[in-house]
Structures are given as C-alpha cells and as structure tokens.
Design a protein around this motif. Sequence first.
Motif, PDB file in Angstrom:
ATOM      1  N   HIS A  40       7.368  13.834  -0.664  1.00 54.77           N
ATOM      2  CA  HIS A  40       6.574  14.080  -1.122  1.00 54.77           C
ATOM      3  C   HIS A  40       5.507  12.483  -0.399  1.00 54.77           C
ATOM      4  N   LEU A  80      -1.273  11.473   0.163  1.00 56.21           N
ATOM      5  CA  LEU A  80      -0.256  12.058   0.952  1.00 56.21           C
ATOM      6  C   LEU A  80       1.337  11.316   1.051  1.00 56.21           C
ATOM      7  N   LYS A  99      -4.857  19.943  -3.072  1.00 50.53           N
ATOM      8  CA  LYS A  99      -4.563  20.032  -2.258  1.00 50.53           C
ATOM      9  C   LYS A  99      -5.321  21.640  -2.452  1.00 50.53           C
ATOM     10  N   ASP A 128      -7.282  15.254   4.495  1.00 48.41           N
ATOM     11  CA  ASP A 128      -6.422  14.609   5.761  1.00 48.41           C
ATOM     12  C   ASP A 128      -7.201  13.572   6.774  1.00 48.41           C
ATOM     13  N   THR A 153      -4.928  11.116   2.657  1.00 52.31           N
ATOM     14  CA  THR A 153      -6.093  12.211   1.967  1.00 52.31           C
ATOM     15  C   THR A 153      -7.451  11.013   2.000  1.00 52.31           C
TER      16      THR A 153
END
Length: 337
Positions: A40, A80, A99, A128, A153
Amino acid sequence: MPAPADGGRRSALMDTGARVCDFLSDMDSTVSQNEPLAPHTWFGLGGAARWMVQPRSIEQLCTIVRRCRQRDVPWRVLGLGANLLVSDDGVDGVVVRLKSPVFRTIRWGSARDGRASNLKVIVGGGTDMNRLSLEAARHGLSGLECMGGIPGTLGGIVRMNAGGRLGAIENVVHNVTVVDSTGLLRTLSNDDVGFQYRRTNLGDSIVVEATLALSPDDPLRVRERLLQIWNDKKRSQPMADYSAGCVFKNPPGHSAGQLIDQAGLKGRTVGGASVSRIHANFIVAKEGATARDVLTLIGIIRREVAAQFGIELELEIEVWGPRMMYASGPMEQTQLA
Ligand code: EPU
C-alpha cells in the motif's frame, strides 16, 4: 512511478499472534488483521498493520476513533502511501482507509462564494488528487494546477499542505471537515487548520472532506498548465523508481535537494536504498531494500548536511513506527533509525 510493490515482507507483529480484535468485532467486514502495508506504499517497504479498517460511513469512522481512544490504540489514515515510510516492524495500531464512496465524492458547486471569481467544490478526503485536478480542468476550474503530478488523497495532501514551487493546497482550501481526536465531527476554517510550509496542526484529526474555492477559467488552458507542471516533474524527478517523493523539507532559503547534491551524496547507498542520481532529495528503494536501509541513509544524509553546511534537515515524509510515533524532530529520527 510504478504501482506499489508486493513487498511480501511479514513483520514481527504478525508472528506474535494477533490480539483478539474485539473492539472492532461488530465492524467485521470492514476490518482486516495483520495487513501487510508494503503493497500500500510507494516505497513498497515495511511491515504489517495490526488492524486495517475501511469505514463505510462517517458515523462508523467516528466510532472507530472513539474506541481507539478509549483503548489507547493509536490510529493513522493511509491515503495513497506516497509520502510514507513504514518501519520493518509494522504498526501496532489501526490503519484507516477512506476508500468507501462516501469519502471519495466530488460535489461541483454552482453557487458563488461571495467573491465573483470563486466556485466552491466539496471533495471527500479519500479522493485521488490527480483525478481531482484533471476533473477540475475539465470543469474549467483553476487553482489545482500546482498539484500536477503530486500523488495522494485530498486528506493526505491537506494534512501535509502538499504543493510545489507554484503553490500549495492551502491556497484553495476554504474549510475542512474532520473527525477530531475525540471522534467528533468538526468544521475548521482555513485559519484553524494552521497551514505552514508542509505542515498543519491537524494532528490525530482525520480529514473527511474539504471545501475548495477554485476560479473559473478556460478548460484547455487549465489542462495545459496542469500537464506542463506534471511534465516538468517527469523530467526532473525519479518518477519511475520506488520512492516517497521529497524526503526532506526545504530549509528556509535553501533547497534540500541542492544541499544533498552539493554534499556529494548522490548515489550514496545503504543496502537497497540509494540517494537518487536524478534528484538528491529522493531516496529510491530497490528490490531487497528494507525500511531500516532508508532510515540509516536518512541519518547519514542529515549528519553529512549538518556537518558540511550547519543545516538540520527536517523530514517531509511521515515515518510510522510500531506505535506510529512518526518522526518530526531530530531525536525521534535518530531513535527510529
Ligand atoms: N537541485 C540540485 N540537485 C538536485 C536536485 C535539485 O542542484 O539533485 C537544485 C535544482 O537545480 C534547483 C533547486 O535545487 O536549482 C530546487 O530544485 P527543484 O526545482 O527540483 O525543487 P525542490 O525545491 O527540490 C520542490 C518540492 C517538490 C516539488 C518541486 C517542484 C519540497 C521539499 N520539494 O522541490 O515536492 O515537486 O519543488 O514544484 O518542497 C515533494 O514534496 O515530495 C516534492 C517532490
């Protein structure tokens, strides 16, 4: 920039056996345990999170924060993972991911905010930034061009007041709605957020959404400016390598990249981590690198720059240790390394 690596690195936390996830048990479908964080993050490094939670609503997010607080369990939001180094031992706490669609909506305003030139846009914290800046261009809205090529983000970008030479997100933030460290929803004005160069006073607060004030402009011109800035970065930064962007903040009146370069550190390597030859304020990680390699290299860079120029470099990236006591001061940085 590549997709995050599948690190496959298992942390010490994972081998000690997970504590029963009782305090989040009624949120089962949104919680995973011992979740590897390397895939991640853009560095592709580090251990696992004891818990990873993806709340489906703002109410659920408030509940998670309240329960973490009651149990003295640390929490952080993972956007992100573009500006983050996770320690090899992972994180003994809750990592929240925004998310769910509720945290990723963009509401394009139609009402003017009083100043004839501005239009308000309400953006979810998990949105995003590259999607947002491209969509803003399509809507003929200017103000986010300086964010071209900055991965993250909206919440992460607000939290660290990300930006580049041409401006930072603080220039367009009207207000920010957060879940504060007590689990309450609050709206903060631009002033309340305490924007400074690459920092805010948001602390443990989680950005749920922000209202941005953008200016109407010709869509093609906005898009052209955005892509121009993006392309400049592609030319001057190691976008194809695993990294977390600029590692250090620019000290007042100086460029960290230039200082590191002038200290002769380009190419300096520890294990799988090297100072980029393209831009010295980037550390790039190769196959086999560990978070410890990066932290050791950070220590070397700070010592060399301090010795040669008498300047203390401050981290721009976040470093998450086991209790998420991420580094900001020199002492903490040394301890983490
Ligand atoms: N320079 C060197 N050697 C290097 C790198 C840079 O001599 O290895 C020199 C350049 O030639 C230039 C000066 O240092 O004269 C400044 O370099 P650059 O134009 O690349 O800007 P920067 O200050 O290093 C800042 C942001 C970047 C952002 C760029 C472009 C910080 C810490 N960095 O970089 O942000 O992309 O401006 O707007 O504020 C990030 O935050 O992760 C990041 C990469």
